[in-house]
Scaffold this motif. Sequence first.
Motif, PDB file in Angstrom:
ATOM      1  N   ASP A  45     -28.546  19.104   7.576  1.00 27.70           N
ATOM      2  CA  ASP A  45     -27.208  19.331   6.998  1.00 27.70           C
ATOM      3  C   ASP A  45     -26.114  18.776   7.895  1.00 27.70           C
ATOM      4  O   ASP A  45     -25.174  18.133   7.417  1.00 27.70           O
ATOM      5  CB  ASP A  45     -26.967  20.829   6.769  1.00 27.70           C
ATOM      6  CG  ASP A  45     -27.835  21.397   5.655  1.00 27.70           C
ATOM      7  OD1 ASP A  45     -28.393  20.598   4.867  1.00 27.70           O
ATOM      8  OD2 ASP A  45     -27.965  22.641   5.582  1.00 27.70           O
ATOM      9  N   ARG A  46     -26.245  18.987   9.208  1.00 29.90           N
ATOM     10  CA  ARG A  46     -25.256  18.452  10.157  1.00 29.90           C
ATOM     11  C   ARG A  46     -25.242  16.931  10.108  1.00 29.90           C
ATOM     12  O   ARG A  46     -24.180  16.307  10.063  1.00 29.90           O
ATOM     13  CB  ARG A  46     -25.588  18.917  11.585  1.00 29.90           C
ATOM     14  CG  ARG A  46     -24.576  19.898  12.111  1.00 29.90           C
ATOM     15  CD  ARG A  46     -24.854  20.294  13.540  1.00 29.90           C
ATOM     16  NE  ARG A  46     -26.026  21.172  13.554  1.00 29.90           N
ATOM     17  CZ  ARG A  46     -27.010  21.119  14.413  1.00 29.90           C
ATOM     18  NH1 ARG A  46     -27.005  20.262  15.381  1.00 29.90           N
ATOM     19  NH2 ARG A  46     -28.036  21.935  14.341  1.00 29.90           N
ATOM     20  N   GLN A  47     -26.435  16.335  10.101  1.00 29.04           N
ATOM     21  CA  GLN A  47     -26.530  14.878  10.060  1.00 29.04           C
ATOM     22  C   GLN A  47     -25.955  14.330   8.756  1.00 29.04           C
ATOM     23  O   GLN A  47     -25.293  13.295   8.753  1.00 29.04           O
ATOM     24  CB  GLN A  47     -27.988  14.425  10.218  1.00 29.04           C
ATOM     25  CG  GLN A  47     -28.570  14.695  11.586  1.00 29.04           C
ATOM     26  CD  GLN A  47     -27.873  13.892  12.655  1.00 29.04           C
ATOM     27  OE1 GLN A  47     -27.401  12.801  12.420  1.00 29.04           O
ATOM     28  NE2 GLN A  47     -27.779  14.464  13.842  1.00 29.04           N
ATOM     29  N   THR A  48     -26.184  15.025   7.671  1.00 34.16           N
ATOM     30  CA  THR A  48     -25.652  14.598   6.383  1.00 34.16           C
ATOM     31  C   THR A  48     -24.128  14.651   6.403  1.00 34.16           C
ATOM     32  O   THR A  48     -23.457  13.733   5.931  1.00 34.16           O
ATOM     33  CB  THR A  48     -26.195  15.493   5.248  1.00 34.16           C
ATOM     34  OG1 THR A  48     -27.618  15.447   5.274  1.00 34.16           O
ATOM     35  CG2 THR A  48     -25.680  15.055   3.899  1.00 34.16           C
ATOM     36  N   ARG A  49     -23.574  15.706   6.982  1.00 38.42           N
ATOM     37  CA  ARG A  49     -22.129  15.846   7.077  1.00 38.42           C
ATOM     38  C   ARG A  49     -21.543  14.726   7.938  1.00 38.42           C
ATOM     39  O   ARG A  49     -20.552  14.092   7.562  1.00 38.42           O
ATOM     40  CB  ARG A  49     -21.795  17.224   7.656  1.00 38.42           C
ATOM     41  CG  ARG A  49     -20.357  17.615   7.561  1.00 38.42           C
ATOM     42  CD  ARG A  49     -20.077  19.074   7.967  1.00 38.42           C
ATOM     43  NE  ARG A  49     -20.855  19.593   9.071  1.00 38.42           N
ATOM     44  CZ  ARG A  49     -21.879  20.455   8.967  1.00 38.42           C
ATOM     45  NH1 ARG A  49     -22.250  20.898   7.794  1.00 38.42           N
ATOM     46  NH2 ARG A  49     -22.526  20.877  10.033  1.00 38.42           N
ATOM     47  N   VAL A  50     -22.181  14.451   9.073  1.00 38.31           N
ATOM     48  CA  VAL A  50     -21.709  13.376   9.955  1.00 38.31           C
ATOM     49  C   VAL A  50     -21.809  12.028   9.239  1.00 38.31           C
ATOM     50  O   VAL A  50     -20.888  11.207   9.318  1.00 38.31           O
ATOM     51  CB  VAL A  50     -22.534  13.360  11.272  1.00 38.31           C
ATOM     52  CG1 VAL A  50     -22.281  12.097  12.059  1.00 38.31           C
ATOM     53  CG2 VAL A  50     -22.208  14.594  12.099  1.00 38.31           C
ATOM     54  N   LEU A  51     -22.894  11.823   8.535  1.00 38.58           N
ATOM     55  CA  LEU A  51     -23.082  10.573   7.798  1.00 38.58           C
ATOM     56  C   LEU A  51     -21.995  10.405   6.739  1.00 38.58           C
ATOM     57  O   LEU A  51     -21.424   9.322   6.593  1.00 38.58           O
ATOM     58  CB  LEU A  51     -24.471  10.556   7.154  1.00 38.58           C
ATOM     59  CG  LEU A  51     -24.866   9.287   6.422  1.00 38.58           C
ATOM     60  CD1 LEU A  51     -24.879   8.106   7.389  1.00 38.58           C
ATOM     61  CD2 LEU A  51     -26.224   9.453   5.791  1.00 38.58           C
ATOM     62  N   ARG A  52     -21.695  11.461   6.024  1.00 34.05           N
ATOM     63  CA  ARG A  52     -20.647  11.408   5.004  1.00 34.05           C
ATOM     64  C   ARG A  52     -19.296  11.080   5.646  1.00 34.05           C
ATOM     65  O   ARG A  52     -18.541  10.251   5.121  1.00 34.05           O
ATOM     66  CB  ARG A  52     -20.575  12.755   4.278  1.00 34.05           C
ATOM     67  CG  ARG A  52     -20.063  12.630   2.863  1.00 34.05           C
ATOM     68  CD  ARG A  52     -20.136  13.936   2.075  1.00 34.05           C
ATOM     69  NE  ARG A  52     -21.481  14.460   1.964  1.00 34.05           N
ATOM     70  CZ  ARG A  52     -21.835  15.688   2.339  1.00 34.05           C
ATOM     71  NH1 ARG A  52     -20.968  16.535   2.810  1.00 34.05           N
ATOM     72  NH2 ARG A  52     -23.094  16.093   2.209  1.00 34.05           N
ATOM     73  N   ARG A  54     -18.808   9.456   8.428  1.00 27.93           N
ATOM     74  CA  ARG A  54     -18.852   8.054   8.865  1.00 27.93           C
ATOM     75  C   ARG A  54     -18.663   7.106   7.684  1.00 27.93           C
ATOM     76  O   ARG A  54     -17.996   6.087   7.808  1.00 27.93           O
ATOM     77  CB  ARG A  54     -20.169   7.762   9.575  1.00 27.93           C
ATOM     78  CG  ARG A  54     -20.215   8.347  10.968  1.00 27.93           C
ATOM     79  CD  ARG A  54     -21.475   7.974  11.679  1.00 27.93           C
ATOM     80  NE  ARG A  54     -21.524   8.575  13.014  1.00 27.93           N
ATOM     81  CZ  ARG A  54     -22.590   8.602  13.766  1.00 27.93           C
ATOM     82  NH1 ARG A  54     -23.715   8.045  13.328  1.00 27.93           N
ATOM     83  NH2 ARG A  54     -22.562   9.155  14.946  1.00 27.93           N
ATOM     84  N   GLU A  55     -19.263   7.441   6.559  1.00 26.81           N
ATOM     85  CA  GLU A  55     -19.103   6.597   5.379  1.00 26.81           C
ATOM     86  C   GLU A  55     -17.647   6.575   4.924  1.00 26.81           C
ATOM     87  O   GLU A  55     -17.119   5.529   4.551  1.00 26.81           O
ATOM     88  CB  GLU A  55     -20.014   7.078   4.245  1.00 26.81           C
ATOM     89  CG  GLU A  55     -21.477   6.747   4.476  1.00 26.81           C
ATOM     90  CD  GLU A  55     -22.392   7.330   3.407  1.00 26.81           C
ATOM     91  OE1 GLU A  55     -21.903   8.081   2.526  1.00 26.81           O
ATOM     92  OE2 GLU A  55     -23.596   7.036   3.455  1.00 26.81           O
ATOM     93  N   GLU A  56     -16.984   7.738   4.965  1.00 26.42           N
ATOM     94  CA  GLU A  56     -15.570   7.792   4.598  1.00 26.42           C
ATOM     95  C   GLU A  56     -14.744   6.954   5.565  1.00 26.42           C
ATOM     96  O   GLU A  56     -13.843   6.224   5.147  1.00 26.42           O
ATOM     97  CB  GLU A  56     -15.080   9.240   4.598  1.00 26.42           C
ATOM     98  CG  GLU A  56     -15.646  10.073   3.459  1.00 26.42           C
ATOM     99  CD  GLU A  56     -15.345  11.552   3.604  1.00 26.42           C
ATOM    100  OE1 GLU A  56     -14.699  11.952   4.610  1.00 26.42           O
ATOM    101  OE2 GLU A  56     -15.746  12.332   2.713  1.00 26.42           O
ATOM    102  N   GLU A  57     -15.053   7.054   6.845  1.00 26.80           N
ATOM    103  CA  GLU A  57     -14.353   6.266   7.857  1.00 26.80           C
ATOM    104  C   GLU A  57     -14.595   4.774   7.633  1.00 26.80           C
ATOM    105  O   GLU A  57     -13.675   3.958   7.743  1.00 26.80           O
ATOM    106  CB  GLU A  57     -14.826   6.669   9.265  1.00 26.80           C
ATOM    107  CG  GLU A  57     -14.204   5.894  10.386  1.00 26.80           C
ATOM    108  CD  GLU A  57     -12.747   6.215  10.630  1.00 26.80           C
ATOM    109  OE1 GLU A  57     -12.109   5.476  11.382  1.00 26.80           O
ATOM    110  OE2 GLU A  57     -12.241   7.204  10.044  1.00 26.80           O
ATOM    111  N   MET A  58     -15.832   4.405   7.296  1.00 25.64           N
ATOM    112  CA  MET A  58     -16.144   3.003   7.037  1.00 25.64           C
ATOM    113  C   MET A  58     -15.379   2.490   5.822  1.00 25.64           C
ATOM    114  O   MET A  58     -14.851   1.374   5.845  1.00 25.64           O
ATOM    115  CB  MET A  58     -17.661   2.822   6.835  1.00 25.64           C
ATOM    116  CG  MET A  58     -18.432   2.891   8.132  1.00 25.64           C
ATOM    117  SD  MET A  58     -20.237   2.870   7.967  1.00 25.64           S
ATOM    118  CE  MET A  58     -20.553   1.648   6.761  1.00 25.64           C
ATOM    119  N   ASP A  59     -15.275   3.299   4.768  1.00 31.04           N
ATOM    120  CA  ASP A  59     -14.511   2.891   3.590  1.00 31.04           C
ATOM    121  C   ASP A  59     -13.045   2.689   3.946  1.00 31.04           C
ATOM    122  O   ASP A  59     -12.422   1.712   3.527  1.00 31.04           O
ATOM    123  CB  ASP A  59     -14.639   3.945   2.476  1.00 31.04           C
ATOM    124  CG  ASP A  59     -16.013   3.970   1.839  1.00 31.04           C
ATOM    125  OD1 ASP A  59     -16.751   2.962   1.987  1.00 31.04           O
ATOM    126  OD2 ASP A  59     -16.359   4.992   1.212  1.00 31.04           O
TER     127      ASP A  59
END
Length: 178
Positions: A45-52, A54-59
């Motif tokens: 769950d933590r990794q998923t939150r961090v990934l999300r 990061r994806e928002e930051e990348m966008d």
Amino acid sequence: ANRQVSEMTSVQQLEVRTRVHQYEEEVVELKRKLRWYVENQELVDRQTRVLREREEEMDRLRTQVKRLEAQAGHKQDSARGRAKERAADAKRILDLERQVKEMENIIKRRYPNSIPAMILAANAVPSTAPSSPTKPLSVQFLENRIRKLEDELERRDEDAKLSLRALQQTHNQVKLQY
């Protein structure tokens, strides 16, 4: 007959105690596995939150890059016009420098001990100017690129750990089914 019944009951009682002990050990083992799965799920769950995030930051960064590229395109068009002007100016400067050198040589030959000849000799000594303390753009670009690659490597390490954890979960699930 009563004795056989009492012996059977003590054998059955021993068998019941043995099974109870086995079941208690199995419960302890299942609780340990359950704790592991809970910890693993929290990690996922933590990794998923961090990934999300990061994806928002990348966008957000992609949008910013597109905007900056559009601005750079406009600057590049005007820079092309300036580049042509600079090229023409550079040719003109070279021509003028050539003319100045020719005139200096003429003055040196005609009047070797004149004041203009001495000034020319004094100007011929190169001056030492300190180099710029700022880093060139190429060095800055490469340093930024290195930082980005290090961040990417760290992200991939985290992804690999997450994949390994998921593989362990799958292995344990298959193991429990059989």
